[in-house]
Design a protein around this motif. Sequence first.
Motif, PDB file in Angstrom:
ATOM      1  N   PRO A 138       2.078  -4.900   1.066  1.00  0.00           N
ATOM      2  CA  PRO A 138       1.608  -4.624   2.620  1.00  0.00           C
ATOM      3  C   PRO A 138       1.368  -3.370   2.930  1.00  0.00           C
ATOM      4  N   GLY A 139       0.341  -2.770   3.643  1.00  0.00           N
ATOM      5  CA  GLY A 139       0.225  -1.390   3.892  1.00  0.00           C
ATOM      6  C   GLY A 139      -0.655  -0.614   3.027  1.00  0.00           C
ATOM      7  N   THR A 140      -0.973  -1.394   2.110  1.00  0.00           N
ATOM      8  CA  THR A 140      -1.963  -0.741   1.047  1.00  0.00           C
ATOM      9  C   THR A 140      -3.385  -0.717   1.572  1.00  0.00           C
ATOM     10  N   LEU A 141      -3.687   0.353   2.201  1.00  0.00           N
ATOM     11  CA  LEU A 141      -4.678   0.527   3.123  1.00  0.00           C
ATOM     12  C   LEU A 141      -6.108   0.224   2.304  1.00  0.00           C
ATOM     13  N   ILE A 142      -6.184   0.917   1.080  1.00  0.00           N
ATOM     14  CA  ILE A 142      -7.574   0.538   0.354  1.00  0.00           C
ATOM     15  C   ILE A 142      -7.597  -0.817  -0.323  1.00  0.00           C
ATOM     16  N   PHE A 143      -6.489  -1.596  -0.070  1.00  0.00           N
ATOM     17  CA  PHE A 143      -6.648  -3.084  -0.515  1.00  0.00           C
ATOM     18  C   PHE A 143      -6.445  -3.942   0.504  1.00  0.00           C
ATOM     19  N   GLU A 144      -7.084  -3.811   1.652  1.00  0.00           N
ATOM     20  CA  GLU A 144      -6.830  -4.746   2.894  1.00  0.00           C
ATOM     21  C   GLU A 144      -8.252  -4.826   3.385  1.00  0.00           C
ATOM     22  N   ASP A 145      -8.317  -5.927   4.261  1.00  0.00           N
ATOM     23  CA  ASP A 145      -9.717  -6.402   5.105  1.00  0.00           C
ATOM     24  C   ASP A 145      -9.326  -6.584   6.516  1.00  0.00           C
ATOM     25  N   HIS A 154      -4.449  -0.924  10.612  1.00  0.00           N
ATOM     26  CA  HIS A 154      -3.727   0.254   9.962  1.00  0.00           C
ATOM     27  C   HIS A 154      -4.690   1.396  10.012  1.00  0.00           C
ATOM     28  N   ARG A 155      -6.142   1.363   9.562  1.00  0.00           N
ATOM     29  CA  ARG A 155      -6.824   2.393   9.603  1.00  0.00           C
ATOM     30  C   ARG A 155      -7.063   3.351  10.703  1.00  0.00           C
ATOM     31  N   ASN A 156      -6.870   2.712  11.977  1.00  0.00           N
ATOM     32  CA  ASN A 156      -6.990   3.633  13.236  1.00  0.00           C
ATOM     33  C   ASN A 156      -5.687   4.143  13.391  1.00  0.00           C
ATOM     34  N   LEU A 157      -4.749   3.351  12.865  1.00  0.00           N
ATOM     35  CA  LEU A 157      -3.414   4.155  13.093  1.00  0.00           C
ATOM     36  C   LEU A 157      -3.263   5.335  12.155  1.00  0.00           C
ATOM     37  N   LEU A 158      -3.878   5.479  11.094  1.00  0.00           N
ATOM     38  CA  LEU A 158      -3.831   6.588  10.189  1.00  0.00           C
ATOM     39  C   LEU A 158      -5.032   7.646  10.757  1.00  0.00           C
ATOM     40  N   SER A 159      -6.143   7.168  11.150  1.00  0.00           N
ATOM     41  CA  SER A 159      -6.961   8.113  11.739  1.00  0.00           C
ATOM     42  C   SER A 159      -6.464   8.988  12.783  1.00  0.00           C
ATOM     43  N   ARG A 160      -5.509   8.573  13.683  1.00  0.00           N
ATOM     44  CA  ARG A 160      -4.927   9.211  14.800  1.00  0.00           C
ATOM     45  C   ARG A 160      -4.231  10.300  14.015  1.00  0.00           C
ATOM     46  N   MET A 161      -3.993  10.317  12.759  1.00  0.00           N
ATOM     47  CA  MET A 161      -3.156  11.525  12.455  1.00  0.00           C
ATOM     48  C   MET A 161      -4.097  12.451  11.449  1.00  0.00           C
ATOM     49  N   THR A 175      -0.138  -1.998  18.304  1.00  0.00           N
ATOM     50  CA  THR A 175      -0.355  -3.286  18.089  1.00  0.00           C
ATOM     51  C   THR A 175      -0.511  -3.880  16.945  1.00  0.00           C
ATOM     52  N   ASP A 176       0.453  -4.687  16.281  1.00  0.00           N
ATOM     53  CA  ASP A 176      -0.178  -5.323  15.155  1.00  0.00           C
ATOM     54  C   ASP A 176      -0.939  -6.465  15.128  1.00  0.00           C
ATOM     55  N   GLU A 177      -1.082  -7.245  14.157  1.00  0.00           N
ATOM     56  CA  GLU A 177      -2.024  -8.249  13.951  1.00  0.00           C
ATOM     57  C   GLU A 177      -1.399  -9.527  14.584  1.00  0.00           C
ATOM     58  N   THR A 178      -0.360  -9.554  15.139  1.00  0.00           N
ATOM     59  CA  THR A 178       0.174 -10.563  15.725  1.00  0.00           C
ATOM     60  C   THR A 178       0.456 -10.266  17.340  1.00  0.00           C
ATOM     61  N   GLY A 179      -0.047  -9.156  17.677  1.00  0.00           N
ATOM     62  CA  GLY A 179      -0.167  -8.734  19.150  1.00  0.00           C
ATOM     63  C   GLY A 179       1.223  -8.066  19.612  1.00  0.00           C
ATOM     64  N   THR A 180       2.089  -7.724  18.504  1.00  0.00           N
ATOM     65  CA  THR A 180       3.559  -7.155  18.793  1.00  0.00           C
ATOM     66  C   THR A 180       3.217  -5.747  18.715  1.00  0.00           C
ATOM     67  N   VAL A 181       3.944  -5.145  19.805  1.00  0.00           N
ATOM     68  CA  VAL A 181       3.848  -3.353  19.975  1.00  0.00           C
ATOM     69  C   VAL A 181       4.994  -3.084  18.891  1.00  0.00           C
ATOM     70  N   LEU A 189       5.552   2.206   5.815  1.00  0.00           N
ATOM     71  CA  LEU A 189       5.418   3.814   5.695  1.00  0.00           C
ATOM     72  C   LEU A 189       5.411   4.316   4.281  1.00  0.00           C
ATOM     73  N   LEU A 190       6.056   3.784   3.618  1.00  0.00           N
ATOM     74  CA  LEU A 190       6.113   4.268   1.992  1.00  0.00           C
ATOM     75  C   LEU A 190       4.794   4.176   1.488  1.00  0.00           C
ATOM     76  N   MET A 191       4.421   2.888   1.666  1.00  0.00           N
ATOM     77  CA  MET A 191       3.037   2.510   1.100  1.00  0.00           C
ATOM     78  C   MET A 191       1.729   3.396   1.809  1.00  0.00           C
ATOM     79  N   TYR A 192       1.780   3.633   3.048  1.00  0.00           N
ATOM     80  CA  TYR A 192       0.962   4.618   3.771  1.00  0.00           C
ATOM     81  C   TYR A 192       1.070   6.108   2.889  1.00  0.00           C
ATOM     82  N   LEU A 193       2.128   6.434   2.735  1.00  0.00           N
ATOM     83  CA  LEU A 193       2.436   7.902   2.225  1.00  0.00           C
ATOM     84  C   LEU A 193       1.857   7.941   0.964  1.00  0.00           C
ATOM     85  N   THR A 194       2.239   6.871   0.121  1.00  0.00           N
ATOM     86  CA  THR A 194       1.479   6.765  -1.297  1.00  0.00           C
ATOM     87  C   THR A 194       0.061   7.080  -1.586  1.00  0.00           C
ATOM     88  N   VAL A 195      -0.723   6.214  -0.536  1.00  0.00           N
ATOM     89  CA  VAL A 195      -2.009   6.144  -0.540  1.00  0.00           C
ATOM     90  C   VAL A 195      -2.542   7.340  -0.074  1.00  0.00           C
TER      91      VAL A 195
END
Length: 403
Positions: free
Chosen positions: A91-98, A105-112, A218-224, A232-238
């Motif tokens: 999970p969190g491997t941005l390039i391997f997600e739909d 996840h992309r919108n979250l990272l693009s804010r950075m 807000t994640d895919e389940t609607g949870t904030v 986070l570890l996978m984000y940083l790796t990518v």
Amino acid sequence: MTISAENPDVQDAETAGELYYDPYSVDLNMNPYPVFARLREEAPLYHNVKHDFYALSRFDDVNKALIDHSTFISGRGALLEIIKSGMEIPPGTLIFEDPPIHNIHRNLLSRMFTPRKVLALEPRIREFTARCLDPLIGSGRFDFVNDLGEQMPMRVIGMLLGIPEADQRRVTDHGEATLQSTEIGQWATGEVFAEFIDYRTEHPSDDIMTDLLNVEFTDETGTVRRLRRDELLMYLTVIATAGAETTTRLIGWAGKTLADHPDQRRQLAEDPSLIPQAIEEILRWEPPALQVARYVARDTEYYGQTVPEGSAILLLMGAANRDHRRFPPDGDVFDIHREVRSHMTFGAGTHFCMGNALARLEGRIALEEILKRFPTWEVDWSHAVPSQTTAVRGWQSMPTFIP
């Protein structure tokens, strides 16, 4: 040569004695363009029986497929060997997600990765580049990769993430090992970043790592919530792997390409305002990644032939980038004065590379500073070393003689 009797646009590797593309061949991937040219004209839908994949090579086909994320999905992996392995994607491997999770996840990272953060790095990147190049003046030698190409992106990613200078080499070595690994199960877990996360938790700073530690979404389940540690570890790796390796390769290819085209190099040295356009042409001409793989989620047709659901397909961005239909009159000609048209090097659609502005900035600064000091060079081919990874192609060493 035998061409499929059912459809002359479809060519099987087993029956086509001459036309064959092997994405795992390091040697072929260093100069795939004669094969790509034939694929575009003779087999725009190509089927490789040995490795069991299809491939698209024309610009419009590749572009439309990259945008069509419901037919060509990333959730099974973006590398052919990963799709074939059937491995579970962390999970969190941005390039391997739909979508929709990829969009979250992309919108979250693009804010950075804001333009402000990228542009604010320019003075520091330029200062570091000068520190790399100045000691080489008068030495007679300059290696585009070892002396600058692998140093600059490592430092920039360190600046963005807040990784201390002393630890940046270890992080990028980890990314390089990941790309070169032949074992699918060795895909990076991101544990190399664990100590930095712990440090930044206690010592926040103005960097992406601190931002990601604290951001709520807000994640895919609607949870904030905030990012879990594994996410986070996978984000940083990518970020670290993709951000460092592609720019390293870009700078290496710039050294080779401009050595091969000395007249255009001279124009750049005389008129640095041409450099941004030259970077675009180098990116088009020698993309670090030749292809991206997708899993085919439903039957689809090209040139009268069905690509069945469950297939793996390669979208040959390196072939699309030289398609004369997109880049007339001849996409196989390197021309820094070519009319600028969008290319496929950074992808398209939902997976368009969000680090593209940073890569362009690094490439521009590198060429500006190199040409200021070394307006001419010749490649020392006896010591040039191709990288042994096919995921991101390029040079492990691109040594040159400088006056």
